[in-house]
Write a protein that holds these residues in place. Sequence first.
Motif, PDB file in Angstrom:
ATOM      1  N   LYS A 265       0.850  -1.196   0.000  1.00  0.00           N
ATOM      2  CA  LYS A 265       0.000   0.000   0.000  1.00  0.00           C
ATOM      3  C   LYS A 265       0.882   1.242   0.000  1.00  0.00           C
ATOM      4  N   LEU A 267       1.300   4.719   1.347  1.00  0.00           N
ATOM      5  CA  LEU A 267       0.770   5.505   2.457  1.00  0.00           C
ATOM      6  C   LEU A 267       0.885   7.005   2.212  1.00  0.00           C
ATOM      7  N   GLN A 282       3.873   0.605   2.551  1.00  0.00           N
ATOM      8  CA  GLN A 282       3.739  -0.447   3.557  1.00  0.00           C
ATOM      9  C   GLN A 282       3.562  -1.786   2.848  1.00  0.00           C
TER      10      GLN A 282
END
Length: 294
Positions: A265, A267, A282
């Motif tokens: 992901k 962020l 992440q």
Amino acid sequence: MNSQRRHISAFTLSSMLFIAAPFASWADNQPVAVGAQYDTTHVYVQPGKMDAFVDSILKTFGGTVTKRVNVDVTPTPSQTWSQLILTPAGGFSVFDFTTPAPYPFGQERNGFLVKDLDSAIAQAKQAGADVLVEPFNDPIGRDAVIQWPGGVNTQLYWHTTAPKYTPLTNTPENRLYISQYRVDDFIKSFLSFSKGHVVSDRKIDAAYMGQKQQVREVELESTFGKTQIFVTNGQLNYPFGLEKTGYAVKDLTTTLDKALSSGAKVLWQSTQAEAKHLAMVQFPGGYIAEIHQI
């Protein structure tokens, strides 16, 4: 030592093949670093997430992985799955503990291979570091955990037979956030130990981190690799300060596409107006990394 115990770090996995002569004893005043390709970020993934993490890292950066083993990597009883990932952008020592990890393991940022552990510890202590875990044996060498001024923990490794790894395409950055009260102590201590030098020391705009005023950014370099320090008031926007390492890539957009398609992901990501193109990512298992374009 119990034959069931194996200390697996960036350099102890038996599936790595190399031929080299043992290191000789190293003088206390000589550099102890071996090379940045032998130093890894220590990643303690969320339980059961190792498969997803390893798969995502390999698809994002490329590289190779060693056989996964279930071992005791600490001087007191514990158990973890352990695996090494070697990528062109940096190495990862990955741990998925099936028992609680004993103090202070899990708090170290990375591991450095040294030419002589006793000399390395003596030089670190002389430079102002503390020894959190005294040297302990593993099947092919010895280990210890030290702490630099400012609360930065590092694990040191020494091995009877020296490994031989391919140099990195891009050397990663150990990213540190240190207060104005301890940063100069850290810099003095780490440079004395690493025999490194200051690459730059400047003020930068860091509003994206949540900093209302310019912050001091210091870049260090040595045979251990690169270190990037941010001197802040600690009032940081999420997720800044949670990342351990920054990785340099040729094409950030392509790299992020690979990361996203493999379960990671994004962020935070810089805008086109910002001078440096970077993102905070992440990966599965909770590991947060900074990735920037060269």
